[in-house]
Design an enzyme around this catalytic site. Sequence first.
Site, PDB file in Angstrom:
ATOM      1  N   GLU A 139       0.818  -1.201   0.000  1.00  0.00           N
ATOM      2  CA  GLU A 139       0.000   0.000   0.000  1.00  0.00           C
ATOM      3  C   GLU A 139       0.861   1.264   0.000  1.00  0.00           C
ATOM      4  O   GLU A 139       1.804   1.380   0.763  1.00  0.00           O
ATOM      5  CB  GLU A 139      -0.946   0.006   1.197  1.00  0.00           C
ATOM      6  CG  GLU A 139      -1.954  -1.129   1.198  1.00  0.00           C
ATOM      7  CD  GLU A 139      -2.928  -1.084   0.028  1.00  0.00           C
ATOM      8  OE1 GLU A 139      -3.009  -0.041  -0.647  1.00  0.00           O
ATOM      9  OE2 GLU A 139      -3.605  -2.109  -0.214  1.00  0.00           O
TER      10      GLU A 139
ATOM     11  N   ARG B 115     -18.367   0.432   4.825  1.00  0.00           N
ATOM     12  CA  ARG B 115     -19.479  -0.189   4.101  1.00  0.00           C
ATOM     13  C   ARG B 115     -20.210  -1.182   4.978  1.00  0.00           C
ATOM     14  O   ARG B 115     -21.427  -1.378   4.857  1.00  0.00           O
ATOM     15  CB  ARG B 115     -18.942  -0.877   2.831  1.00  0.00           C
ATOM     16  CG  ARG B 115     -20.012  -1.508   1.957  1.00  0.00           C
ATOM     17  CD  ARG B 115     -19.397  -2.192   0.750  1.00  0.00           C
ATOM     18  NE  ARG B 115     -18.441  -3.225   1.097  1.00  0.00           N
ATOM     19  CZ  ARG B 115     -18.763  -4.465   1.473  1.00  0.00           C
ATOM     20  NH1 ARG B 115     -20.033  -4.833   1.537  1.00  0.00           N
ATOM     21  NH2 ARG B 115     -17.817  -5.340   1.768  1.00  0.00           N
TER      22      ARG B 115
ATOM     23  N   CYS C 196      -8.508  -1.374   7.921  1.00  0.00           N
ATOM     24  CA  CYS C 196      -7.130  -1.447   7.418  1.00  0.00           C
ATOM     25  C   CYS C 196      -6.553  -0.053   7.185  1.00  0.00           C
ATOM     26  O   CYS C 196      -5.462   0.276   7.651  1.00  0.00           O
ATOM     27  CB  CYS C 196      -7.075  -2.262   6.126  1.00  0.00           C
ATOM     28  SG  CYS C 196      -7.302  -4.030   6.354  1.00  0.00           S
TER      29      CYS C 196
ATOM     30  N   HIS D  93      -1.510  -5.601   2.102  1.00  0.00           N
ATOM     31  CA  HIS D  93      -2.722  -6.414   2.000  1.00  0.00           C
ATOM     32  C   HIS D  93      -2.381  -7.773   1.395  1.00  0.00           C
ATOM     33  O   HIS D  93      -1.569  -7.855   0.470  1.00  0.00           O
ATOM     34  CB  HIS D  93      -3.765  -5.721   1.126  1.00  0.00           C
ATOM     35  CG  HIS D  93      -4.737  -4.894   1.900  1.00  0.00           C
ATOM     36  ND1 HIS D  93      -4.918  -3.541   1.680  1.00  0.00           N
ATOM     37  CD2 HIS D  93      -5.601  -5.229   2.895  1.00  0.00           C
ATOM     38  CE1 HIS D  93      -5.845  -3.081   2.507  1.00  0.00           C
ATOM     39  NE2 HIS D  93      -6.276  -4.080   3.253  1.00  0.00           N
TER      40      HIS D  93
END
Length: 213
Positions: free
Chosen positions: A79, A89, A142, A166
Amino acid sequence: MILFTGFEPFGGEALNPSWLAAQQAAAGLRASGSDAVALELPCTFRESLAGLRDAVSEHRPELVICVGQAGGRARISLERVAINVDDARIPDNAGNQPVDTPIRPDGPAAYFSTLPIKQALQDLTVAGFAAEVSQTAGTYVCNHVFYGLMDLLSTSDDGARGGFIHVPYTPDQAAVHGAPGMPVAEMADALRLIALTSQTTTSDLRLAAGAEH
């Protein structure tokens, strides 16, 4: 000292490969003579950062590599950037579901990883791992941990560096979801290589690894 973190299961999963891989990576480094520990973080917005701060204070690591599950991705994702927003979400494991909420109201819009992600990408690719630089860590726990980590390290006076990785589903998870998967042992080997590359690389490689969308 290298600190790895992974997460507890979330979203109805029975396991989280990020924690399994973090444990194995730390154990493998210790077996080869390196000082490394692993910490399992709760998949909750509030408690995850509290646990991370405590671990950094206790262990004083030179490197912090936080790891999370990105179900559906096929590669180890290095990342690049953490953004200052929570937009969940789905609820976290404590039922919290922040929407459009700053992680630190007076903080910068984003932080970049201080791991040598381009050099790590090259080293992983040469070693045969499926890897990529990712331009988004999402807006769930995350990214929350990634941003919190970089915010914490930005005020550190000991030069500690860190970032977020990830990992895909395990093969068993992948079979259920009809998505790509990767064995945990392979994830752990990749994490060890990222750690070793980060220890020996202070100036990152200039390598095209961006995205068109």
